[in-house]
Motif scaffolding. Structure first.
Motif, PDB file in Angstrom:
ATOM      1  N   ILE A  26      -4.841  -1.894  -6.207  1.00  0.00           N
ATOM      2  CA  ILE A  26      -3.867  -2.654  -5.428  1.00  0.00           C
ATOM      3  C   ILE A  26      -4.380  -4.089  -5.407  1.00  0.00           C
ATOM      4  O   ILE A  26      -5.354  -4.409  -4.728  1.00  0.00           O
ATOM      5  N   LYS A  50       0.838  -1.201   0.000  1.00  0.00           N
ATOM      6  CA  LYS A  50       0.000   0.000   0.000  1.00  0.00           C
ATOM      7  C   LYS A  50       0.876   1.256   0.000  1.00  0.00           C
ATOM      8  O   LYS A  50       0.596   2.230  -0.710  1.00  0.00           O
ATOM      9  N   GLY A 104      -6.040  -2.274   2.445  1.00  0.00           N
ATOM     10  CA  GLY A 104      -6.292  -1.393   1.313  1.00  0.00           C
ATOM     11  C   GLY A 104      -6.393  -2.044  -0.053  1.00  0.00           C
ATOM     12  O   GLY A 104      -6.366  -1.368  -1.075  1.00  0.00           O
TER      13      GLY A 104
END
Ligand SMILES: *Cc1c(COP(=O)(O)O)cnc(C)c1O
Length: 224
Positions: free
Chosen positions: A190, A170, A205
């Protein structure tokens, strides 16, 4: 079985997290069952297998190539691949740009980073990625679009270690976003999290989880 597993997983995923159903080694019928249950994004890691499945299945499936891709095989998937998850060299990026051009397409790619403490030949570090992104040839590739990053955590039971590795990815994403993609809304993904660690990845995330065994059952490599 697959339908139920898909429903279970979907109910756990936040809206901003895409589910890539990793169908590698699984038969066409398994993909058809997932398709009937509404799944459209599938991940494969072998070129020939992905091409065969593409030819036999509905054309509104999004095919994600999630494995290591050799430059000389890009041409086989360039006509239809939706997203290449594991780009880790300028050479590969150049070849994707060339083959995308031939097919009059723009192909989306993720840069792969090495975040695990296991030995692996694949994946870059931030320095290498910035060198790649700022290389003059990279600026002249109108047929590729880099839309984010991808990584795999160490295969371990240590949840804190996994969380730290995903947090590292991240942070790599944030660095690249600030330094190279600040004006580029397409750079937003991501890809992290597999069957064993996707819950941790989402906390850290992730925007794309790549799930195989938890949807389709264990893979039996003896029958491939
Ligand atoms: C096989 C594979 C997956 C899915 O693994 P599961 O543990 O079965 O969910 C995800 N990502 C990559 C890169 C893979 O090769």
């Amino acid at each position: 079985m697959i339908t139920k597993a898909l429903q279970d997983i979907r109910s756990q995923l936040p809206d901003n997290v895409q589910l890539i159903a990793v169908s590698k080694t699984k038969p066409i019928e398994a993909i058809q069952e997932a398709y009937a249950a509404g799944q459209r994004r599938f991940g494969e890691n072998k070129v020939q297998e992905m091409v065969d499945k593409y030819e036999h299945l509905p054309k509104d499936i999004e095919w994600h190539f999630i494995g290591h891709l050799q430059s000389n095989k890009v041409k086989y998937i360039a006509p239809f691949v939706q997203l290449i998850h594991a780009v880790d060299s300028l050479k590969l990026l150049k070849e994707i740009n060339k083959q995308a051009n031939k097919n009059e397409r723009v192909i989306d790619c993720l840069l792969q980073f090495h975040i695990a403490d296991e030995q692996s030949k694949f994946g870059m570090n931030v320095k290498e990625a910035i060198a790649l992104l700022t290389h003059p040839t990279a600026a002249d590739m109108p047929h590729i679009r880099i839309v984010g990053v991808m990584g795999m955590a160490t295969y371990t039971d240590d949840k804190e270690q996994i969380a730290a590795e995903f947090a590292q990815l991240k942070s790599i994403f944030d660095t690249l976003k600030a330094q190279c993609f600040a004006q580029d809304n397409a750079f937003k993904h991501i890809s992290m999290g597999m069957s064993g660690d996707y819950a941790i990845a989402i906390e850290q995330g992730s925007t794309m989880v790549r799930l195989g065994s938890t949807l389709f059952g264990d893979r039996d490599y003896a029958n491939v």
